[in-house]
Design an enzyme around this catalytic site. Structure first.
Site, PDB file in Angstrom:
ATOM      1  N   PHE A   1      56.813  21.350  47.641  1.00 10.40           N
ATOM      2  CA  PHE A   1      56.122  21.724  46.395  1.00 10.40           C
ATOM      3  C   PHE A   1      54.650  21.316  46.504  1.00 10.40           C
ATOM      4  CE2 PHE A   1      54.992  20.832  41.876  1.00 10.40           C
ATOM      5  CZ  PHE A   1      55.270  22.074  41.349  1.00 10.40           C
TER       6      PHE A   1
ATOM      7  N   GLU B   1      42.846  28.644  28.553  1.00 10.48           N
ATOM      8  CA  GLU B   1      43.009  28.884  27.120  1.00 10.48           C
ATOM      9  C   GLU B   1      44.392  29.436  26.795  1.00 10.48           C
ATOM     10  OE1 GLU B   1      40.313  28.628  24.681  1.00 10.48           O
ATOM     11  OE2 GLU B   1      39.600  27.357  26.311  1.00 10.48           O
TER      12      GLU B   1
ATOM     13  N   ILE C   1      45.211  25.720  37.112  1.00  8.39           N
ATOM     14  CA  ILE C   1      44.270  24.976  36.269  1.00  8.39           C
ATOM     15  C   ILE C   1      44.462  25.435  34.826  1.00  8.39           C
ATOM     16  CG2 ILE C   1      41.860  24.392  35.831  1.00  8.39           C
ATOM     17  CD1 ILE C   1      41.320  24.905  38.797  1.00  8.39           C
TER      18      ILE C   1
ATOM     19  N   ARG D   1      41.841  16.392  44.176  1.00  6.96           N
ATOM     20  CA  ARG D   1      43.125  16.398  44.890  1.00  6.96           C
ATOM     21  C   ARG D   1      43.135  17.317  46.098  1.00  6.96           C
ATOM     22  NH1 ARG D   1      46.369  16.598  39.106  1.00  6.96           N
ATOM     23  NH2 ARG D   1      45.639  14.558  38.430  1.00  6.96           N
TER      24      ARG D   1
ATOM     25  N   TRP E   1      44.439  32.552  44.613  1.00  9.17           N
ATOM     26  CA  TRP E   1      43.859  32.137  43.322  1.00  9.17           C
ATOM     27  C   TRP E   1      43.373  30.690  43.490  1.00  9.17           C
ATOM     28  CZ3 TRP E   1      44.592  35.418  38.815  1.00  9.17           C
ATOM     29  CH2 TRP E   1      44.053  34.893  37.642  1.00  9.17           C
TER      30      TRP E   1
ATOM     31  N   HIS F   1      49.486  30.765  30.098  1.00  8.53           N
ATOM     32  CA  HIS F   1      49.909  31.081  31.466  1.00  8.53           C
ATOM     33  C   HIS F   1      50.171  29.838  32.293  1.00  8.53           C
ATOM     34  CE1 HIS F   1      48.792  35.191  30.583  1.00  8.53           C
ATOM     35  NE2 HIS F   1      49.318  35.546  31.734  1.00  8.53           N
TER      36      HIS F   1
ATOM     37  N   GLU G   1      53.336  33.994  43.053  1.00  6.15           N
ATOM     38  CA  GLU G   1      53.866  34.762  44.186  1.00  6.15           C
ATOM     39  C   GLU G   1      54.324  33.888  45.360  1.00  6.15           C
ATOM     40  OE1 GLU G   1      50.952  36.050  42.499  1.00  6.15           O
ATOM     41  OE2 GLU G   1      52.424  37.349  41.510  1.00  6.15           O
TER      42      GLU G   1
HETATM   43  N1  RBF Z   1      47.417  31.731  39.687  1.00  2.00           N
HETATM   44  C1  RBF Z   1      47.139  30.531  40.260  1.00  2.00           C
HETATM   45  O1  RBF Z   1      47.506  30.314  41.416  1.00  2.00           O
HETATM   46  N2  RBF Z   1      46.459  29.555  39.560  1.00  2.00           N
HETATM   47  C2  RBF Z   1      46.049  29.736  38.261  1.00  2.00           C
HETATM   48  O2  RBF Z   1      45.434  28.821  37.689  1.00  2.00           O
HETATM   49  C3  RBF Z   1      46.346  30.979  37.640  1.00  2.00           C
HETATM   50  N3  RBF Z   1      45.985  31.176  36.359  1.00  2.00           N
HETATM   51  C4  RBF Z   1      46.260  32.378  35.780  1.00  2.00           C
HETATM   52  C5  RBF Z   1      45.866  32.616  34.456  1.00  2.00           C
HETATM   53  C6  RBF Z   1      46.116  33.840  33.878  1.00  2.00           C
HETATM   54  C7  RBF Z   1      45.657  34.072  32.457  1.00  2.00           C
HETATM   55  C8  RBF Z   1      46.779  34.864  34.618  1.00  2.00           C
HETATM   56  C9  RBF Z   1      47.052  36.229  34.000  1.00  2.00           C
HETATM   57  C10 RBF Z   1      47.177  34.634  35.912  1.00  2.00           C
HETATM   58  C11 RBF Z   1      46.920  33.412  36.513  1.00  2.00           C
HETATM   59  N4  RBF Z   1      47.308  33.184  37.838  1.00  2.00           N
HETATM   60  C12 RBF Z   1      47.034  31.970  38.415  1.00  2.00           C
HETATM   61  C13 RBF Z   1      47.881  34.261  38.682  1.00  2.00           C
HETATM   62  C14 RBF Z   1      49.405  34.249  38.780  1.00  2.00           C
HETATM   63  O3  RBF Z   1      49.837  33.176  39.620  1.00  2.00           O
HETATM   64  C15 RBF Z   1      49.903  35.571  39.402  1.00  2.00           C
HETATM   65  O4  RBF Z   1      49.232  35.817  40.613  1.00  2.00           O
HETATM   66  C16 RBF Z   1      49.691  36.772  38.471  1.00  2.00           C
HETATM   67  O5  RBF Z   1      50.177  36.501  37.189  1.00  2.00           O
HETATM   68  C17 RBF Z   1      50.415  38.010  39.036  1.00  2.00           C
HETATM   69  O6  RBF Z   1      51.819  37.778  39.115  1.00  2.00           O
END
Ligand code: RBF
Length: 153
Positions: A115, A87, A84, A129, A24, A90, A60
């Site tokens: 970390f 809205e 990041i 960053r 992500w 999460h 994860e």
């Molecule tokens: N994972 C990230 O590594 N960075 C993020 O900014 C991020 N934002 C998320 C926003 C939403 C609305 C959701 C549903 C998930 C986001 N995730 C993000 C994914 C999260 O870390 C994880 O992979 C999923 O929730 C599955 O467990």
């Protein structure tokens, strides 16, 4: 390299270091991982001793790190993720869970887990960053080596 921290030169030869990287926001996590790798190689860690693991998101990385610990693959780990603020709530939930999860791994497992999670209010902060001279990956790699050596001392 990074504000407020200095590192002594260290010899990382023979240390096994894990990198657990979230996909992500990979436009930011990829260059951070490169920064970590650069720090490891600059300190003598051998490529064969670096274990790289990818996971879907920051939530994860704790499981990925625990897997490397449970299978005794590494002497220290850098968890890399970029959150990041959006809205939804999460950002808050994931940030807190990952922060506490990595803290637990450090305390319970005996393997140092760095970390390497950026919690950013916007894309500009994530960009600043993760790129060039202010890429946080490099000092996080140095931190992993220092803590692995501490663990072995
Ligand atoms: N994972 C990230 O590594 N960075 C993020 O900014 C991020 N934002 C998320 C926003 C939403 C609305 C959701 C549903 C998930 C986001 N995730 C993000 C994914 C999260 O870390 C994880 O992979 C999923 O929730 C599955 O467990």
């Amino acid at each position: 390299m990074t504000k407020g921290i200095t590192f002594e030169p260290v010899n990382g030869e023979g240390l096994r270091i894990g990198i657990v990287k979230a996909r992500w926001n990979s436009q930011y996590t990829d260059p951070i991982a490169q920064g970590v790798l650069q720090a490891l190689y600059d300190s003598g860690v051998l490529a064969k001793d670096v274990v790289e693991l990818e996971v879907p998101g920051a939530y994860e990385v704790m499981y990925g790190a625990k897997h490397l610990i449970d299978t005794n693959q590494v002497d220290a780990i850098v968890c890399i993720g970029v959150l990041i603020k959006g809205e939804s709530l999460h950002f808050e939930y994931i940030s807190e869970a990952v922060s506490l999860g990595i803290k637990d791994l450090n305390i319970i497992s005996g393997v140092p887990v760095v970390f390497g999670i950026l919690t950013c209010l916007n894309e500009a902060q994530a960009e600043a960053r993760s790129q060039g001279e202010s890429n946080h990956g490099y000092p996080w790699g140095q931190t992993a080596i220092e803590m692995a050596l501490l663990c072995k001392s």
